[in-house]
Write a protein that holds these residues in place. Sequence first.
Motif, PDB file in Angstrom:
ATOM      1  N   GLU A  64     -13.296  18.802  -9.879  1.00  0.00           N
ATOM      2  CA  GLU A  64     -13.494  18.083  -8.612  1.00  0.00           C
ATOM      3  C   GLU A  64     -13.181  16.600  -8.750  1.00  0.00           C
ATOM      4  N   ALA A  65     -13.558  16.018  -9.869  1.00  0.00           N
ATOM      5  CA  ALA A  65     -13.269  14.599 -10.099  1.00  0.00           C
ATOM      6  C   ALA A  65     -11.763  14.359 -10.184  1.00  0.00           C
ATOM      7  N   MET A  66     -11.049  15.279 -10.835  1.00  0.00           N
ATOM      8  CA  MET A  66      -9.588  15.142 -10.919  1.00  0.00           C
ATOM      9  C   MET A  66      -8.954  15.298  -9.547  1.00  0.00           C
ATOM     10  N   LEU A  67      -9.418  16.285  -8.776  1.00  0.00           N
ATOM     11  CA  LEU A  67      -8.886  16.464  -7.425  1.00  0.00           C
ATOM     12  C   LEU A  67      -9.105  15.218  -6.577  1.00  0.00           C
ATOM     13  N   THR A  68     -10.300  14.666  -6.654  1.00  0.00           N
ATOM     14  CA  THR A  68     -10.603  13.455  -5.892  1.00  0.00           C
ATOM     15  C   THR A  68      -9.684  12.314  -6.311  1.00  0.00           C
ATOM     16  N   TYR A  69      -9.536  12.113  -7.609  1.00  0.00           N
ATOM     17  CA  TYR A  69      -8.685  11.027  -8.103  1.00  0.00           C
ATOM     18  C   TYR A  69      -7.249  11.188  -7.621  1.00  0.00           C
ATOM     19  N   PHE A  70      -6.647  12.349  -7.859  1.00  0.00           N
ATOM     20  CA  PHE A  70      -5.244  12.534  -7.506  1.00  0.00           C
ATOM     21  C   PHE A  70      -5.030  12.509  -5.993  1.00  0.00           C
ATOM     22  N   GLN A  73      -5.278   8.873  -4.870  1.00  0.00           N
ATOM     23  CA  GLN A  73      -4.083   8.125  -5.270  1.00  0.00           C
ATOM     24  C   GLN A  73      -2.890   8.482  -4.389  1.00  0.00           C
ATOM     25  N   TYR A  74      -2.710   9.784  -4.141  1.00  0.00           N
ATOM     26  CA  TYR A  74      -1.600  10.226  -3.296  1.00  0.00           C
ATOM     27  C   TYR A  74      -1.728   9.632  -1.902  1.00  0.00           C
ATOM     28  N   ARG A  75      -2.932   9.703  -1.345  1.00  0.00           N
ATOM     29  CA  ARG A  75      -3.140   9.172   0.002  1.00  0.00           C
ATOM     30  C   ARG A  75      -2.838   7.670   0.060  1.00  0.00           C
ATOM     31  N   MET A  76      -3.326   6.921  -0.928  1.00  0.00           N
ATOM     32  CA  MET A  76      -3.093   5.480  -0.958  1.00  0.00           C
ATOM     33  C   MET A  76      -1.591   5.177  -1.022  1.00  0.00           C
ATOM     34  N   LEU A  78       0.923   7.204  -0.206  1.00  0.00           N
ATOM     35  CA  LEU A  78       1.577   7.675   1.009  1.00  0.00           C
ATOM     36  C   LEU A  78       1.327   6.702   2.154  1.00  0.00           C
ATOM     37  N   GLU A  79       0.100   6.223   2.301  1.00  0.00           N
ATOM     38  CA  GLU A  79      -0.196   5.243   3.349  1.00  0.00           C
ATOM     39  C   GLU A  79       0.663   3.995   3.191  1.00  0.00           C
ATOM     40  N   ASP A  80       0.773   3.483   1.961  1.00  0.00           N
ATOM     41  CA  ASP A  80       1.588   2.291   1.707  1.00  0.00           C
ATOM     42  C   ASP A  80       3.049   2.542   2.074  1.00  0.00           C
ATOM     43  N   ASN A  81       3.578   3.698   1.693  1.00  0.00           N
ATOM     44  CA  ASN A  81       4.982   3.988   1.977  1.00  0.00           C
ATOM     45  C   ASN A  81       5.230   4.294   3.448  1.00  0.00           C
ATOM     46  N   LEU A  82       4.290   4.957   4.111  1.00  0.00           N
ATOM     47  CA  LEU A  82       4.434   5.171   5.557  1.00  0.00           C
ATOM     48  C   LEU A  82       4.435   3.840   6.294  1.00  0.00           C
ATOM     49  N   ASP A  83       3.500   2.960   5.936  1.00  0.00           N
ATOM     50  CA  ASP A  83       3.458   1.636   6.578  1.00  0.00           C
ATOM     51  C   ASP A  83       4.739   0.861   6.328  1.00  0.00           C
ATOM     52  N   ASP A  84       5.258   0.953   5.110  1.00  0.00           N
ATOM     53  CA  ASP A  84       6.516   0.273   4.782  1.00  0.00           C
ATOM     54  C   ASP A  84       7.656   0.802   5.653  1.00  0.00           C
ATOM     55  N   HIS A  85       7.730   2.110   5.832  1.00  0.00           N
ATOM     56  CA  HIS A  85       8.796   2.693   6.654  1.00  0.00           C
ATOM     57  C   HIS A  85       8.597   2.397   8.139  1.00  0.00           C
ATOM     58  N   ILE A  86       7.352   2.338   8.580  1.00  0.00           N
ATOM     59  CA  ILE A  86       7.090   1.963   9.978  1.00  0.00           C
ATOM     60  C   ILE A  86       7.534   0.528  10.220  1.00  0.00           C
TER      61      ILE A  86
END
Length: 98
Positions: A64-70, A73-76, A78-86
């Motif tokens: 569960e800790a690994m799932l939470t971490y990954f 990280q993926y969400r962070m 993805l959010e940065d890259n989506l904002d960059d593309h927007i």
Amino acid sequence: MPQNADDSFYDRADAHIELSNEQLGQVQDLGKVSASMMFGTTRFNAWVSARNFKSGEEMAQAREAMLTYFCDQYRMMLEDNLDDHINNFATYMQGSAK
């Protein structure tokens, strides 16, 4: 910059993106190439994670800790890259077909 990033972080990421772009020439399906890249990332991350444990049972306790971490990280990232593309949509998508 994401955790564990070093001076070559973006060069390595760009190499993975370049490989995916090459595969688009063979498959011509963005979704299939994206799914393969995501699967490869998850498989590699599972292997990297497993290297930190002495047994499957020990790894299962940290699952569960690994799932939470990954996932965090993926969400962070993805959010940065989506904002960059927007914010740079016109520049990034210039000449791209729908």
